[in-house]
Design a protein around this motif. Structure first.
Motif, mmCIF file in Angstrom:
data_model
loop_
_atom_site.group_PDB
_atom_site.id
_atom_site.type_symbol
_atom_site.label_atom_id
_atom_site.label_comp_id
_atom_site.label_asym_id
_atom_site.label_seq_id
_atom_site.Cartn_x
_atom_site.Cartn_y
_atom_site.Cartn_z
ATOM 1 N N ARG A 78 7.981 13.739 -0.397
ATOM 2 C CA ARG A 78 8.885 13.879 -1.524
ATOM 3 C C ARG A 78 8.779 15.233 -2.308
ATOM 4 O O ARG A 78 9.688 15.387 -3.053
ATOM 5 C CB ARG A 78 8.105 12.926 -2.666
ATOM 6 N N ARG A 79 7.804 16.190 -1.998
ATOM 7 C CA ARG A 79 7.962 17.526 -2.625
ATOM 8 C C ARG A 79 8.628 18.231 -1.454
ATOM 9 O O ARG A 79 8.117 18.397 -0.436
ATOM 10 C CB ARG A 79 6.398 17.812 -2.711
ATOM 11 N N VAL A 90 8.601 24.111 -6.042
ATOM 12 C CA VAL A 90 8.488 22.535 -5.240
ATOM 13 C C VAL A 90 9.281 21.571 -6.152
ATOM 14 O O VAL A 90 9.215 21.253 -7.375
ATOM 15 C CB VAL A 90 7.018 22.131 -5.235
ATOM 16 N N ARG A 91 10.406 20.933 -5.534
ATOM 17 C CA ARG A 91 11.231 20.026 -6.136
ATOM 18 C C ARG A 91 10.940 18.675 -5.733
ATOM 19 O O ARG A 91 10.600 18.615 -4.560
ATOM 20 C CB ARG A 91 12.625 20.367 -5.519
ATOM 21 N N MET A 92 10.683 17.797 -6.511
ATOM 22 C CA MET A 92 10.446 16.229 -6.176
ATOM 23 C C MET A 92 11.788 15.489 -5.919
ATOM 24 O O MET A 92 12.665 15.632 -6.813
ATOM 25 C CB MET A 92 9.863 15.778 -7.525
#
Length: 109
Positions: A78-79, A90-92
């Motif tokens: 997810r990250r 870091v994009r979720m």
């Protein structure tokens, strides 16, 4: 020149954990820490990406960046590391939906 690395694994085959533990120390389940050369690091990462399967892995190692490290990922996470003007953020991503949940949401509309 040897440098430190950290590899975090989730749901990977036991034989991969054994291979990683030959070069690093598994400090807690799934977290491997060691000091290896860049060549060994790259070979270990190749082994991880070849067999990660449905699991996931993250490698953090020193690099000549503003932050002083680089992040590599393998598998489904997810990250997601994303470059933003030279910085790694870091994009979720959204949580994966189960098939039954998606059908219920559509029927409620």
């Amino acid at each position: 020149m040897a440098s430190m690395l950290v590899i975090a694994t989730t749901a990977v085959p036991n034989h991969l954990r054994g291979a990683l533990s030959r070069w690093t120390t598994e400090v807690v389940p799934g977290i491997f820490v060691g000091t290896v050369s860049a060549r060994v690091r790259d070979q270990l990462w190749d082994a991880v990406t070849d067999v990660v399967g449905d699991g996931a892995a993250v490698l953090v190692h020193p690099a000549p960046t503003e932050q002083g490290y680089a992040i590599r990922t393998a598998g489904t996470r997810r990250r997601v590391p994303t470059d933003f003007d030279g910085l790694t953020l870091v994009r979720m991503t959204g949580a994966p939906q189960q098939a039954g949940m998606a059908k219920r949401e559509k029927s409620q509309r």
